[in-house]
Design a protein around this motif. Structure first.
Motif, PDB file in Angstrom:
ATOM      1  N   LEU A   1       6.160  -2.073   7.823  1.00  0.00           N
ATOM      2  CA  LEU A   1       5.548  -0.752   7.806  1.00  0.00           C
ATOM      3  C   LEU A   1       6.632   0.307   7.752  1.00  0.00           C
ATOM      4  CD1 LEU A   1       2.917   0.951   8.247  1.00  0.00           C
ATOM      5  CD2 LEU A   1       3.447   0.839  10.669  1.00  0.00           C
ATOM      6  N   ASN A   2       6.523   1.234   6.815  1.00  0.00           N
ATOM      7  CA  ASN A   2       7.429   2.375   6.748  1.00  0.00           C
ATOM      8  C   ASN A   2       6.727   3.558   7.401  1.00  0.00           C
ATOM      9  OD1 ASN A   2       9.313   0.945   5.226  1.00  0.00           O
ATOM     10  ND2 ASN A   2       8.259   1.430   3.330  1.00  0.00           N
TER      11      ASN A   2
ATOM     12  N   ARG B   1       4.239   2.475   1.691  1.00  0.00           N
ATOM     13  CA  ARG B   1       4.046   2.800   3.109  1.00  0.00           C
ATOM     14  C   ARG B   1       3.834   1.552   3.964  1.00  0.00           C
ATOM     15  NH1 ARG B   1       5.967   6.811   5.028  1.00  0.00           N
ATOM     16  NH2 ARG B   1       4.337   7.097   6.529  1.00  0.00           N
ATOM     17  N   MET B   2       3.286   0.499   3.371  1.00  0.00           N
ATOM     18  CA  MET B   2       3.063  -0.731   4.119  1.00  0.00           C
ATOM     19  C   MET B   2       3.096  -1.917   3.161  1.00  0.00           C
ATOM     20  SD  MET B   2      -0.162  -1.969   6.425  1.00  0.00           S
ATOM     21  CE  MET B   2      -1.070  -2.712   5.095  1.00  0.00           C
ATOM     22  N   ARG B   3       3.628  -3.042   3.640  1.00  0.00           N
ATOM     23  CA  ARG B   3       3.685  -4.249   2.828  1.00  0.00           C
ATOM     24  C   ARG B   3       3.250  -5.435   3.678  1.00  0.00           C
ATOM     25  NH1 ARG B   3       7.650  -6.423  -1.556  1.00  0.00           N
ATOM     26  NH2 ARG B   3       7.691  -4.205  -2.023  1.00  0.00           N
TER      27      ARG B   3
ATOM     28  N   PHE C   1       0.858  -1.178   0.000  1.00  0.00           N
ATOM     29  CA  PHE C   1       0.000   0.000   0.000  1.00  0.00           C
ATOM     30  C   PHE C   1       0.895   1.229   0.000  1.00  0.00           C
ATOM     31  CE2 PHE C   1      -2.389  -3.369   1.967  1.00  0.00           C
ATOM     32  CZ  PHE C   1      -3.660  -3.230   1.453  1.00  0.00           C
ATOM     33  N   GLY C   2       0.504   2.255  -0.736  1.00  0.00           N
ATOM     34  CA  GLY C   2       1.297   3.468  -0.778  1.00  0.00           C
ATOM     35  C   GLY C   2       0.660   4.499  -1.684  1.00  0.00           C
TER      36      GLY C   2
END
Length: 168
Positions: free
Chosen positions: A62-63, A48-50, A37-38
């Motif tokens: 999570l970034n 932003r998230m994997r 997701f990003g």
């Protein structure tokens, strides 16, 4: 129910969306394919998230920050946080999160909220949900600090009937 939108691949396993009773599915073609997701475009994507599928112990990367909010104004049993399960996933082991509007901590076992941090006054409580000093222990008699667990007895500090103990 079933597959509703195929994004890549037409037969067998593919990337897409599906529906089952009470469940929206976002799926990939293989166990090693991930979901990210990003923002941006496919060739200029800021992730932003994997969700990592079936590779080692990782499950989500999570970034940035994860923000958890309580789903209601009911603080019974604590606010926002994360339940952690036993290593074999047979039952919940404990909770880490907001105890109330002042404390965060760890909940589990017979002691309940065994470790709390008063985020308003910067105080830590061990067996004490209302710490009044930078480090506060519960109002119980017995060992408070073990400095060294010796083979025939511990070394440390404790409380007993109106006296401070140094034991070895």
């Amino acid at each position: 129910t079933g597959d509703k939108i195929s994004l890549y691949g037409n037969t067998g396993n593919h990337y897409g969306f599906g529906i089952q009773s009470g469940l929206l599915q976002i799926h990939t073609d293989l166990p090693v394919s991930n979901i990210a997701f990003g923002h941006g475009a496919s060739n200029n994507f800021t992730e932003r998230m994997r969700i990592i599928n079936n590779v080692g112990y990782d499950g989500m990367s999570l970034n940035g920050r994860l923000i958890l909010k309580n789903g209601s104004t009911d603080l019974v049993g604590g606010g926002a946080g994360v339940w952690l399960y036993k290593a074999d996933n047979t039952a919940s082991l404990g909770f880490m999160g907001a105890q109330n509007n002042q404390n965060i901590g760890f909940y589990g076992g017979p002691g309940g909220w065994g470790f709390t941090y008063d985020a308003i006054n910067s105080r830590v409580g061990i067996g004490n949900n209302n710490p009044t000093a930078p480090l506060s222990f519960g109002a119980t008699i017995g060992k408070k600090l073990v400095l060294y667990p010796g083979p025939t007895g511990d070394y440390g500090f404790g409380i007993a009937g109106g006296r401070l103990q140094i034991f070895s």
